[in-house]
Design an enzyme around this catalytic site. Structure first.
Site, PDB file in Angstrom:
ATOM      1  N   GLY A  29       0.793  -1.223   0.000  1.00 56.14           N
ATOM      2  CA  GLY A  29       0.000   0.000   0.000  1.00 56.14           C
ATOM      3  C   GLY A  29       0.825   1.274   0.000  1.00 56.14           C
ATOM      4  O   GLY A  29       2.026   1.262  -0.262  1.00 56.14           O
ATOM      5  N   TYR A  30       0.132   2.387   0.311  1.00 58.98           N
ATOM      6  CA  TYR A  30       0.690   3.737   0.212  1.00 58.98           C
ATOM      7  C   TYR A  30       1.215   3.952  -1.208  1.00 58.98           C
ATOM      8  O   TYR A  30       2.382   4.214  -1.450  1.00 58.98           O
ATOM      9  CB  TYR A  30       1.769   4.001   1.275  1.00 58.98           C
ATOM     10  CG  TYR A  30       1.767   5.439   1.706  1.00 58.98           C
ATOM     11  CD1 TYR A  30       0.715   5.940   2.452  1.00 58.98           C
ATOM     12  CD2 TYR A  30       2.781   6.315   1.336  1.00 58.98           C
ATOM     13  CE1 TYR A  30       0.672   7.277   2.827  1.00 58.98           C
ATOM     14  CE2 TYR A  30       2.753   7.656   1.701  1.00 58.98           C
ATOM     15  CZ  TYR A  30       1.687   8.118   2.452  1.00 58.98           C
ATOM     16  OH  TYR A  30       1.652   9.439   2.810  1.00 58.98           O
ATOM     17  N   HIS A  32       2.246   4.672  -5.014  1.00 59.93           N
ATOM     18  CA  HIS A  32       2.923   5.701  -5.814  1.00 59.93           C
ATOM     19  C   HIS A  32       2.935   5.194  -7.252  1.00 59.93           C
ATOM     20  O   HIS A  32       2.402   4.101  -7.544  1.00 59.93           O
ATOM     21  CB  HIS A  32       4.322   5.979  -5.262  1.00 59.93           C
ATOM     22  CG  HIS A  32       5.152   4.752  -5.059  1.00 59.93           C
ATOM     23  ND1 HIS A  32       5.577   3.950  -6.106  1.00 59.93           N
ATOM     24  CD2 HIS A  32       5.614   4.146  -3.934  1.00 59.93           C
ATOM     25  CE1 HIS A  32       6.277   2.952  -5.637  1.00 59.93           C
ATOM     26  NE2 HIS A  32       6.305   3.025  -4.314  1.00 59.93           N
ATOM     27  N   GLU A  33       3.561   5.949  -8.134  1.00 52.79           N
ATOM     28  CA  GLU A  33       3.553   5.594  -9.555  1.00 52.79           C
ATOM     29  C   GLU A  33       4.147   4.215  -9.830  1.00 52.79           C
ATOM     30  O   GLU A  33       3.797   3.566 -10.813  1.00 52.79           O
ATOM     31  CB  GLU A  33       4.290   6.650 -10.386  1.00 52.79           C
ATOM     32  CG  GLU A  33       3.410   7.790 -10.851  1.00 52.79           C
ATOM     33  CD  GLU A  33       2.264   7.326 -11.763  1.00 52.79           C
ATOM     34  OE1 GLU A  33       2.505   6.536 -12.695  1.00 52.79           O
ATOM     35  OE2 GLU A  33       1.121   7.748 -11.521  1.00 52.79           O
ATOM     36  N   HIS A  35       3.799   1.469  -7.959  1.00 51.87           N
ATOM     37  CA  HIS A  35       2.696   0.511  -7.794  1.00 51.87           C
ATOM     38  C   HIS A  35       1.721   0.607  -8.966  1.00 51.87           C
ATOM     39  O   HIS A  35       1.260  -0.414  -9.491  1.00 51.87           O
ATOM     40  CB  HIS A  35       1.912   0.818  -6.515  1.00 51.87           C
ATOM     41  CG  HIS A  35       2.696   0.687  -5.247  1.00 51.87           C
ATOM     42  ND1 HIS A  35       3.016   1.759  -4.458  1.00 51.87           N
ATOM     43  CD2 HIS A  35       3.215  -0.409  -4.623  1.00 51.87           C
ATOM     44  CE1 HIS A  35       3.684   1.345  -3.394  1.00 51.87           C
ATOM     45  NE2 HIS A  35       3.822   0.034  -3.464  1.00 51.87           N
ATOM     46  N   ASP A 159      12.865  -3.835  -6.124  1.00 54.31           N
ATOM     47  CA  ASP A 159      13.148  -4.906  -5.168  1.00 54.31           C
ATOM     48  C   ASP A 159      13.625  -6.130  -5.955  1.00 54.31           C
ATOM     49  O   ASP A 159      12.972  -7.177  -5.973  1.00 54.31           O
ATOM     50  CB  ASP A 159      11.898  -5.201  -4.347  1.00 54.31           C
ATOM     51  CG  ASP A 159      11.429  -3.968  -3.585  1.00 54.31           C
ATOM     52  OD1 ASP A 159      11.957  -3.716  -2.502  1.00 54.31           O
ATOM     53  OD2 ASP A 159      10.568  -3.227  -4.113  1.00 54.31           O
TER      54      ASP A 159
HETATM   55  P1  AMP Z   1       5.734  -2.502  -1.740  1.00 54.09           P
HETATM   56  O1  AMP Z   1       4.359  -1.941  -1.536  1.00 54.09           O
HETATM   57  O2  AMP Z   1       6.822  -1.525  -1.429  1.00 54.09           O
HETATM   58  O3  AMP Z   1       5.924  -3.851  -1.088  1.00 54.09           O
HETATM   59  O4  AMP Z   1       5.865  -2.756  -3.302  1.00 54.09           O
HETATM   60  C1  AMP Z   1       4.917  -3.524  -4.002  1.00 54.09           C
HETATM   61  C2  AMP Z   1       5.473  -3.837  -5.368  1.00 54.09           C
HETATM   62  O5  AMP Z   1       5.741  -2.609  -6.055  1.00 54.09           O
HETATM   63  C3  AMP Z   1       6.803  -4.610  -5.311  1.00 54.09           C
HETATM   64  O6  AMP Z   1       6.815  -5.570  -6.347  1.00 54.09           O
HETATM   65  C4  AMP Z   1       7.816  -3.525  -5.548  1.00 54.09           C
HETATM   66  O7  AMP Z   1       9.016  -3.998  -6.143  1.00 54.09           O
HETATM   67  C5  AMP Z   1       7.067  -2.634  -6.518  1.00 54.09           C
HETATM   68  N1  AMP Z   1       7.648  -1.286  -6.510  1.00 54.09           N
HETATM   69  C6  AMP Z   1       7.908  -0.520  -5.430  1.00 54.09           C
HETATM   70  N2  AMP Z   1       8.510   0.628  -5.806  1.00 54.09           N
HETATM   71  C7  AMP Z   1       8.629   0.581  -7.147  1.00 54.09           C
HETATM   72  C8  AMP Z   1       9.160   1.467  -8.132  1.00 54.09           C
HETATM   73  N3  AMP Z   1       9.701   2.646  -7.816  1.00 54.09           N
HETATM   74  N4  AMP Z   1       9.123   1.079  -9.431  1.00 54.09           N
HETATM   75  C9  AMP Z   1       8.592  -0.124  -9.783  1.00 54.09           C
HETATM   76  N5  AMP Z   1       8.069  -0.995  -8.903  1.00 54.09           N
HETATM   77  C10 AMP Z   1       8.083  -0.649  -7.602  1.00 54.09           C
END
Ligand code: AMP
Length: 296
Positions: A29-30, A32-33, A35, A159
């Protein structure tokens, strides 16, 4: 868009979808572009898109930022709806880890007895700094795959190690899921988008761009002919150290498939960095195909 709070609701959606293809984007969650880009890719490549929004306690160590992790459900709900997500699965901890199944032990309560461990890939880079992190990631991703039964699942290159580890788990456990990796989405000044960027003060925010600048310099050095991994790692460390608010965790140059050290650069190479800026621990990476080696 359907908002599901229970596993049973997701399963019934999945049954109704029948033979239509389902893309899945697991998140904390939270939004951003970054996601939203994963969700758009899933929309483009599948007939239905499911997004999970769950801050998984199993992947946070006790001293980490689980309680402080940024949350804004209403904003996330409307962003997901805006990109055309079909179902947003936002369970609570009791749904994902039912209290009745939590083993009681003298050492403290665990969330469930079964843990998925992808050995080798879980103990380097991020895994060295966060030893239990990837067991938590693999376990929750496997649970979510079983709940959603997606045809394709989308992960961000930001990631990188997580995506590699999920791919390995999928291969090892014969899961019928196609794992797709989406390039890192960045702010205009190069900073990789991250939910944790909200922790940064304005000074830290300005200096945090050094992670991407360090990676760009290293990529340029390799393009100019540098093949000594130690020299490239030194360049990463020295560039990051040039910003006074950066506290380096690691800067490594490794084989992009095995994550093992490479004395001479060849084939697909991962440049991976992690550093703290105040309360925020940020990571970034680049993958370079080095000419002349296997896979180049
Ligand atoms: P998170 O909510 O941080 O666990 O991220 C969820 C998914 O979004 C994971 O697969 C992350 O690798 C991906 N993600 C997070 N930040 C980015 C980004 N800047 N660009 C592309 N994918 C992202």
């Amino acid at each position: 868009m359907i908002v599901a709070r229970t596993i049973a609701e997701v399963r019934s959606f999945r049954r109704e979808v029948g033979a239509a293809s389902v893309g899945f984007v697991p998140t904390m969650g939270y939004f951003h572009e970054g996601h939203l880009e994963l969700m758009r890719r899933s929309r483009a490549e599948n007939e239905r898109t499911v997004v999970s929004l769950y801050v998984n306690p199993l992947q946070f160590a006790p001293h980490e930022d689980l309680a402080a992790y940024p949350r804004d459900f209403e904003r996330d709900r409307s962003l997901a709806e805006g990109v055309g997500v079909d179902l947003l699965f936002a369970p609570d901890d009791d749904e994902m880890y039912p209290p009745a199944l939590r083993p009681k032990e003298a050492a403290g309560e665990r969330l469930q007895a079964t843990v998925v461990r992808v050995e080798g890939l879980n103990s380097v880079l991020e895994g060295r700094s966060r030893p239990t992190h990837f067991d938590g990631v693999a376990t929750v991703v496997l649970k979510l795959f079983h709940i959603v039964s997606p045809d394709r699942a989308y992960f961000g290159q930001k990631d990188y190690q997580q995506a590699l580890l999920v791919r390995r788990m999928v291969a090892d456990l014969d899961l019928p899921v196609d794992v797709r990796v989406v390039p890192t989405v960045r702010e205009p000044d190069g900073l990789a988008m991250s939910s944790r960027n909200v922790y940064l003060t304005p000074e830290e925010r300005a200096q945090a761009t050094v992670l991407h600048r360090a990676l760009r310099s290293a990529v340029a050095a390799i393009a100019a002919g540098e093949r000594d991994a130690a020299a490239v790692a030194r360049l990463l460390r020295e560039t990051i150290a040039s910003e006074p608010l950066a506290r380096l965790d690691y800067a490594e140059v490794v084989d992009a498939e095995t994550l093992s050290p490479l004395p001479r650069l060849a084939g697909r190479v991962l440049l991976a960095v992690a550093a703290r800026f105040g309360r925020a621990r940020l990571i970034d990476n680049e993958v370079v195909a080095v000419p002349g080696g296997p896979g180049a």
